[in-house]
Write a protein that holds these residues in place. Structure first.
Motif, PDB file in Angstrom:
ATOM      1  N   PHE A 285       1.810  -2.986  15.316  1.00  0.00           N
ATOM      2  CA  PHE A 285       1.618  -2.632  13.903  1.00  0.00           C
ATOM      3  C   PHE A 285       1.599  -3.978  13.054  1.00  0.00           C
ATOM      4  O   PHE A 285       1.745  -3.824  11.980  1.00  0.00           O
ATOM      5  CB  PHE A 285       2.599  -1.491  13.779  1.00  0.00           C
ATOM      6  CG  PHE A 285       2.362  -0.202  14.094  1.00  0.00           C
ATOM      7  CD1 PHE A 285       1.563   0.609  13.947  1.00  0.00           C
ATOM      8  CD2 PHE A 285       3.676   0.017  15.226  1.00  0.00           C
ATOM      9  CE1 PHE A 285       1.511   2.054  14.424  1.00  0.00           C
ATOM     10  CE2 PHE A 285       3.111   1.228  15.987  1.00  0.00           C
ATOM     11  CZ  PHE A 285       2.389   2.205  15.588  1.00  0.00           C
ATOM     12  N   GLY A 286       1.321  -4.862  13.638  1.00  0.00           N
ATOM     13  CA  GLY A 286       1.613  -6.241  12.953  1.00  0.00           C
ATOM     14  C   GLY A 286       0.295  -6.119  11.837  1.00  0.00           C
ATOM     15  O   GLY A 286       0.491  -7.000  10.779  1.00  0.00           O
ATOM     16  N   THR A 287      -0.624  -5.594  11.758  1.00  0.00           N
ATOM     17  CA  THR A 287      -1.565  -5.638  10.746  1.00  0.00           C
ATOM     18  C   THR A 287      -1.800  -4.170   9.920  1.00  0.00           C
ATOM     19  O   THR A 287      -2.629  -4.187   9.237  1.00  0.00           O
ATOM     20  CB  THR A 287      -2.939  -6.223  11.188  1.00  0.00           C
ATOM     21  OG1 THR A 287      -3.413  -5.547  12.422  1.00  0.00           O
ATOM     22  CG2 THR A 287      -3.039  -7.403  11.450  1.00  0.00           C
ATOM     23  N   ALA A 288      -0.829  -3.318  10.379  1.00  0.00           N
ATOM     24  CA  ALA A 288      -1.041  -2.183   9.853  1.00  0.00           C
ATOM     25  C   ALA A 288      -0.484  -1.991   8.529  1.00  0.00           C
ATOM     26  O   ALA A 288       0.342  -2.629   7.875  1.00  0.00           O
ATOM     27  CB  ALA A 288      -0.171  -1.098  10.729  1.00  0.00           C
ATOM     28  N   TRP A 289      -1.132  -0.821   7.695  1.00  0.00           N
ATOM     29  CA  TRP A 289      -0.701  -0.660   6.017  1.00  0.00           C
ATOM     30  C   TRP A 289      -0.582   0.765   6.053  1.00  0.00           C
ATOM     31  O   TRP A 289      -1.284   1.618   6.697  1.00  0.00           O
ATOM     32  CB  TRP A 289      -1.336  -1.399   5.309  1.00  0.00           C
ATOM     33  CG  TRP A 289      -2.623  -0.966   4.902  1.00  0.00           C
ATOM     34  CD1 TRP A 289      -2.953  -0.075   3.809  1.00  0.00           C
ATOM     35  CD2 TRP A 289      -3.970  -1.184   5.236  1.00  0.00           C
ATOM     36  NE1 TRP A 289      -4.363   0.126   3.702  1.00  0.00           N
ATOM     37  CE2 TRP A 289      -4.881  -0.575   4.688  1.00  0.00           C
ATOM     38  CE3 TRP A 289      -4.209  -2.236   6.466  1.00  0.00           C
ATOM     39  CZ2 TRP A 289      -6.425  -0.782   5.020  1.00  0.00           C
ATOM     40  CZ3 TRP A 289      -5.752  -2.334   6.764  1.00  0.00           C
ATOM     41  CH2 TRP A 289      -6.525  -1.678   6.279  1.00  0.00           C
ATOM     42  N   LEU A 290       0.079   0.956   4.963  1.00  0.00           N
ATOM     43  CA  LEU A 290       0.193   2.712   4.480  1.00  0.00           C
ATOM     44  C   LEU A 290      -0.544   2.626   2.984  1.00  0.00           C
ATOM     45  O   LEU A 290      -0.211   1.961   2.248  1.00  0.00           O
ATOM     46  CB  LEU A 290       1.698   3.117   4.680  1.00  0.00           C
ATOM     47  CG  LEU A 290       2.358   3.239   5.739  1.00  0.00           C
ATOM     48  CD1 LEU A 290       3.891   3.312   5.389  1.00  0.00           C
ATOM     49  CD2 LEU A 290       2.006   4.011   6.755  1.00  0.00           C
ATOM     50  N   ALA A 291      -1.417   3.782   3.139  1.00  0.00           N
ATOM     51  CA  ALA A 291      -2.115   3.753   1.627  1.00  0.00           C
ATOM     52  C   ALA A 291      -1.456   5.303   1.254  1.00  0.00           C
ATOM     53  O   ALA A 291      -2.095   6.346   1.332  1.00  0.00           O
ATOM     54  CB  ALA A 291      -3.618   3.953   2.097  1.00  0.00           C
ATOM     55  N   ARG A 292      -0.366   5.125   0.701  1.00  0.00           N
ATOM     56  CA  ARG A 292       0.314   6.590   0.007  1.00  0.00           C
ATOM     57  C   ARG A 292       1.054   6.290  -1.110  1.00  0.00           C
ATOM     58  O   ARG A 292       1.537   5.147  -1.457  1.00  0.00           O
ATOM     59  CB  ARG A 292       1.024   7.204   1.234  1.00  0.00           C
ATOM     60  CG  ARG A 292       2.012   6.566   1.620  1.00  0.00           C
ATOM     61  CD  ARG A 292       2.883   7.125   2.775  1.00  0.00           C
ATOM     62  NE  ARG A 292       4.146   6.555   3.209  1.00  0.00           N
ATOM     63  CZ  ARG A 292       4.500   6.780   4.488  1.00  0.00           C
ATOM     64  NH1 ARG A 292       4.060   7.353   5.044  1.00  0.00           N
ATOM     65  NH2 ARG A 292       5.764   5.873   4.908  1.00  0.00           N
TER      66      ARG A 292
END
Length: 549
Positions: free
Chosen positions: A542-549
């Motif tokens: 998850f080092g480059t993960a993001w949340l679109a919410r």
């Protein structure tokens, strides 16, 4: 031979090509797709906490050097990094920038990055690498997976701050592959000097997150490493403020939490849940089969009734697998006839050895002197033909346990009594260590075909310092040992592949292994989650993960 590979971005470096590439592409494309909804945003968003819910056993120690199982790897991937990565099976730079191997194959030299720091402020340097190798090899650490991976290293020396020289007892063609695994990842040498119990609570790595709290029985809290140095030529810092890693063993509760938005990612999803997932739905599936061994049953040839090859053959012939696999897994798992995962390019299979043939099973048992009593069960000299099968409730999904029950029923039809014993993980390990089993399902993940040496070389009947021994089939074949040793020492890929095929043929023909299917490794995630990559051992990163919410 000198290798100085071209550096790649973490997103490419961490894709397991041929294992989870399709799923990883899906995740990457999702961030760029149209539609205008928040989950389809093409612009990475900073902030927020991603909640992950695991159905795997809660680790007893967060330091993957200690013991070394898959639940540890899932977590450790987020805060510990390795010397090398893998891309399409080829080693790529991570904390090491390049490496060289001596002509005789017995010296491996790493050149390291000089701009990386552990989250406790300790510099990453050659002395740190030496400390980590010594920690894995120290019997007091009680390592299993890491210890077995680094057996060929006789001495690690810090030649200078950026150079580590490894002296090997033998050429080891799999050593670079091994260094891509979290079980031998790099931890702060300062932190390793603490008591083991302290380091188990809060191991210190160089990764994009750090462990800040562990509420046992509930969750681990990980916080963004604001000083993270991206690997390769990437400049991407962590986008998430942190991760909340929850332990929810009940599959129904875990899936309900995902549906309601209480959690963002889950593992150990059930077949019906996987069938419902879609690339266009609110819940999607990341299918990342593990490398190394297939999911299989090991028949203990060093103990009890399975010392007799005829009984092993009868058990395999009586095991009806395909109908249960089809009905229970709903097409999410494909039958395997190989000891290696299908993602391994050297995987060899032989379907003819595993045909369901109860008549042949009965004939073999009759010839071996196992007669049917009035209850339809087999016995010999007054002793029943009973097979002890311990099952870890923490390591198998309900569909798998149901499959074991169906195998139990098909064995009963020829008079073999299978006693399924459901145990928690620690009790399961204890049963194996005490040799209290006749058959066992023991998933084992190690990158590359060298997993065969770990699992089936006779030396692996001897327990590692952790007490765990990997050769659960207790296969003791000097000819096989020689094949595995040759494969481990052969640098030529074609020659190595031929030796690996010969070894697999020998293992399958020993009738000590009953392949079932590839190790299942599905992760369901909400469509608001973007930018997940996978590692060499198919854990999500998850080092480059993001949340679109």
């Amino acid at each position: 031979m000198i290798l100085d590979p071209v550096q790649k971005t973490p997103a490419l470096r961490r894709i397991v090509t041929g294992v989870a590439s399709a799923a990883t592409v899906l995740l990457a494309v999702a961030a760029c797709s149209g539609g205008g909804s928040p989950s389809d945003s093409s612009t990475p968003v900073r902030g927020g906490t991603l909640t992950y819910a695991s159905g795997d056993a809660e680790p007893t120690c967060l330091d993957p050097h200690v013991g070394g199982n898959y639940p540890q790897a899932l977590l450790a991937t987020q805060y510990i990094e390795e010397l090398v990565g893998l891309d399409d099976g080829e080693p790529t730079p991570e904390l090491a920038t390049k490496w060289s191997t001596s002509d005789d194959g017995k010296t491996l030299t790493f050149t390291l990055r000089d701009d990386v720091t552990f989250t406790d402020g300790t510099p990453f340097d050659a002395a740190a690498v030496v400390a980590n190798i010594e920690h894995v090899q120290d019997p007091a650490t009680a390592s299993s997976t890491g210890y077995l991976a680094l057996q060929s290293i006789e001495e690690a020396t810090a030649t200078d701050d950026r150079t580590v020289t490894l002296s090997l007892s033998r050429p080891d063609a799999a050593l670079l592959e091994s260094f891509s695994q979290p079980w031998v990842g790099m931890e702060s040498p300062k932190a390793l000097q603490r008591k083991q119990a302290t380091n188990c609570e809060s191991p210190v790595g160089t990764g994009p997150f750090e462990v800040t709290d562990w509420k046992h029985g509930d969750r681990v809290t990980l916080t963004e490493n604001a000083d993270y140095t991206p690997l390769g030529d990437s400049t991407t810092k962590p986008r998430l403020n942190g991760l909340t890693w929850r332990f929810l063993p009940d599959s129904t509760s875990r899936y309900a939490a995902l549906q309601s938005g209480q959690v963002d990612v889950i593992d150990n999803a059930q077949p019906d849940q996987l069938r419902a997932a879609s690339s266009k739905a609110a819940i999607r599936d990341l299918d990342a089969p593990r490398p190394g061994a297939s999911n299989r049953l090991e028949l203990n040839s060093g103990h009890g009734v399975f010392q007799d090859e005829s009984v092993r053959k009868a058990f395999i012939a009586a095991a009806e697998i395909d109908p249960g696999l089809k009905s229970l897994f709903l097409g999410t798992a494909k039958r395997s006839y190989s000891v290696l995962s299908s993602v391994e390019p050297t995987s060899y299979s032989d379907e003819s050895l595993f045909a369901y043939d109860p008549s042949e099973a009965k004939r073999l048992l009759d010839a071996a002197g196992w007669k049917t009593n009035s209850d339809g069960a087999r016995e010999k000299d007054g002793e029943p033909l009973t097979v002890t099968f311990p099952v870890s409730t923490n390591q198998s999904v309900p569909a798998e346990r149901s499959l074991f029950q169906q195998i139990q029923a098909s064995e009963a039809k020829v008079g073999i009594t299978v006693e399924l014993e459901e145990l928690d993980l620690s009790s399961w390990y204890a049963a194996l260590a005490e040799n209290q089993y006749d058959v066992v399902s023991a998933p084992y993940t190690k990158v590359g075909p060298d997993v065969l040496r770990v699992l089936y070389d006779s030396a692996s009947i001897t327990p590692a310092p952790s007490g765990y021994f990997a050769n659960l089939a207790q296969l003791d074949d000097p000819a096989l040992d020689r094949l595995l040793e040759q494969a481990a020492q052969t640098a030529d890929s074609s020659e190595r592949a031929d030796l690996v095929e010969q070894a697999q043929k020998t293992i399958l023909e020993s009738r000590t292994v009953l392949p079932l299917y590839d190790q299942q490794n599905h992760f369901l995630y909400r469509s608001a989650v973007h930018g997940i990559s996978t590692t060499s051992v198919s854990t999500p990163w998850f080092g480059t993960a993001w949340l679109a919410r």
